[in-house]
Enzyme design. Structure first.
Site, short mmCIF file in Angstrom:
data_model
loop_
_atom_site.label_atom_id
_atom_site.label_comp_id
_atom_site.label_asym_id
_atom_site.label_seq_id
_atom_site.Cartn_x
_atom_site.Cartn_y
_atom_site.Cartn_z
N HIS A 58 1.34 -1.20 0.33
CA HIS A 58 0.09 0.68 0.09
C HIS A 58 1.10 1.31 -0.24
CE1 HIS A 58 0.17 1.28 4.58
NE2 HIS A 58 0.35 0.02 4.61
N ASP A 158 5.87 3.24 6.68
CA ASP A 158 4.74 2.40 6.85
C ASP A 158 3.60 3.42 5.14
OD1 ASP A 158 2.24 0.97 6.64
OD2 ASP A 158 1.97 1.34 8.72
N GLU A 187 -5.29 1.82 2.29
CA GLU A 187 -5.08 0.49 3.11
C GLU A 187 -5.55 0.43 5.08
OE1 GLU A 187 -3.44 -2.08 6.15
OE2 GLU A 187 -2.96 -0.21 6.02
N GLU A 188 -4.82 1.97 4.91
CA GLU A 188 -4.72 2.75 6.18
C GLU A 188 -6.35 2.74 6.88
OE1 GLU A 188 -2.49 1.96 8.37
OE2 GLU A 188 -0.54 2.50 7.55
N HIS A 296 3.12 4.11 12.96
CA HIS A 296 2.54 5.16 12.36
C HIS A 296 2.94 6.12 14.24
CE1 HIS A 296 -1.52 2.45 11.61
NE2 HIS A 296 -0.11 2.25 10.24
CO CO Z 1 0.28 1.20 9.13
ZN ZN Z 2 0.92 -0.91 6.54
#
Ligand code: CO
Ligand code: ZN
Length: 322
Positions: A58, A158, A187-188, A296
Site C-alpha cells: 500500500h 509504513d 489500506e490504512e 504509525h
Molecule cells: Co499502517
Molecule cells: Zn502498512
C-alpha cells in the site's frame, strides 16, 4: 535517494496523487504496462507466460482531515487510519500545499480525547485560516528521513518501505511468471484499494508486503520479530492466516538462498493480504514484512539489512516454480 523521496511524498488515504506520480516514474521503465484504476491503485504489469502473481504494497499513509475551522483559526480534525491519540500532542502535520500545523489539546487533564484536540496553523482568525486550508483538507506527519548506522528513521516507512521493495524487485527480476506490482490505495482505512485490485488482477498467488511490529524494545509486547533479524514471513495477523503452501515456500527459499528470515504473528492490525485472500474464489496469499519500530509515528525505524532480505526473498519467490 529513492526511499527518502518515497517516504517524504504526500499521500494520506484517498489522496495518493503525489505518491502515485513518484512511484510511476520509478516503475514505468521496467514494466510492460502501468495503469491506475478508479480507486487509485497503481498497477505495474510485467508480463510472462507462467503463474499469475500479485505483489501488493500500500502507498497510502495515515493522516488527519480538517472537520471544522473555529473563529480563532484553530482546526478540528478527524483521524485517517490508526493514529495513537496519546502520542499526537505537539506533533507537526503538513498539508499538501506545504503549510505546517501543530497538534495540541484544550484539555487540562490530558484525557487524549480527539474531539478536544486542534491543529494550530498560526492563523490569527477564521478568515486567515480559510485562506490557508479548507474543511476536508488532509495533512500527514512531518518526519524527516535519516539514515544512520544501518537503520533508517522516517515518517511513512509504513508503507513506503514496502513500495521501495516492490520497485527494487521489479528492477531486478528475471522471471517467466506474469507479475502485477500493485501499489494499493486506502489500506490504512480498511484495505480498500487491495480489494478492488485483487478482483481485477485475479491472481493465482499473492504476497502482501508491509511493515510489522517488533518485539525487541523495552516497552512492547513479546513478539518473535527483531529489528535486523531478517525478512518477516507472515504466519498471521488480524486480517489473514496465510496460505501454508506460500508460507512454506518462502521459508524454503530463504533457507536455500541464505536469506535471514523470521516468523511473524502480528496481533495488532491487518494488511492487504486480508482483502486479497478472500477475493473471488480465494487466492493463495502470503506476506513478507519489514520489521519496524514505532509504527504509525513520525519516527518509524527499519533496518537496511531487513530491506535487502525482503527484496531477495520476494524476488526468489517470483522467480521460483510455483
Ligand atoms: Co499502517
Ligand atoms: Zn502498512
Amino acid at each position: 535517494m529513492m526511499l527518502e523521496r518515497l517516504t517524504q511524498s504526500f499521500g494520506p488515504s484517498g489522496r495518493e496523487k503525489e505518491i502515485t506520480q513518484v512511484i510511476s516514474e520509478y516503475v514505468t521503465p521496467f514494466s510492460d504496462e502501468v495503469y491506475t484504476d478508479a480507486l487509485g491503485n497503481l498497477i505495474a504489469h510485467k508480463k510472462g507466460n507462467g503463474k499469475k502473481i500479485m505483489l501488493a504494497a500500500h502507498m497510502d499513509e495515515i493522516g488527519v482531515a480538517v472537520t471544522y475551522i473555529d473563529e480563532k483559526g484553530f482546526l478540528r480534525f478527524s483521524k485517517i487510519g490508526g493514529l495513537y491519540q496519546r502520542r499526537l500532542l505537539n506533533r507537526r502535520v503538513r498539508f499538501s500545499n506545504g503549510f505546517t500545523g501543530v497538534i495540541d489539546t484544550e484539555e487540562n487533564n490530558k484525557d487524549y480525547n480527539i474531539q478536544k484536540m486542534y491543529i494550530d496553523i498560526g492563523a490569527t482568525d477564521r478568515e486567515q485560516a480559510e485562506k490557508m486550508v479548507s474543511v476536508g483538507d488532509m495533512a500527514v506527519f512531518e518526519g524527516e528521513y535519516k539514515e544512520e548506522y544501518g537503520v533508517i528513521i522516517s515518517k511513512a516507512l509504513d508503507n513506503r518501505a514496502g513500495c521501495y521493495i516492490l520497485i527494487k524487485v521489479l528492477e531486478q527480476i528475471k522471471s517467466e511468471n506474469d507479475i502485477y506490482f500493485c501499489f494499493t490505495s486506502q489500506e490504512e482505512v480498511g484495505l480498500r484499494g487491495a480489494k478492488a485490485a485483487a478482483y481485477s488482477v485475479n491472481p493465482e498467488y499473492a504476497l502482501a508486503v508491509d511493515v510489522t511490529d517488533t518485539g525487541d524494545t523495552p516497552n512492547c509486547p513479546k513478539m518473535a520479530v527483531n529489528l535486523g533479524g531478517g525478512a518477516a514471513v507472515k504466519v498471521m495477523d488480524r486480517s489473514v492466516i496465510t496460505n501454508p503452501d506460500v508460507r512454506i515456500k518462502l521459508i524454503e527459499l530463504a533457507k536455500k538462498n541464505n536469506i535471514p528470515y523470521q516468523l511473524e504473528i502480528m496481533t495488532d492490525g491487518g494488511t492487504d493480504a486480508g482483502a486479497i485472500h478472500t477475493s473471488r474464489e480465494g487466492v493463495k496469499t502470503g506476506g513478507v514484512s519489514v520489521p519496524t519500530r514505532y509504527i504509525h509515528s513520525p519516527s518509524e525505524m527499519v533496518s537496511k539489512k531487513d530491506l535487502e532480505a525482503c527484496i531477495k526473498l520476494i524476488k526468489a519467490f517470483c522467480e521460483s516454480n510455483l
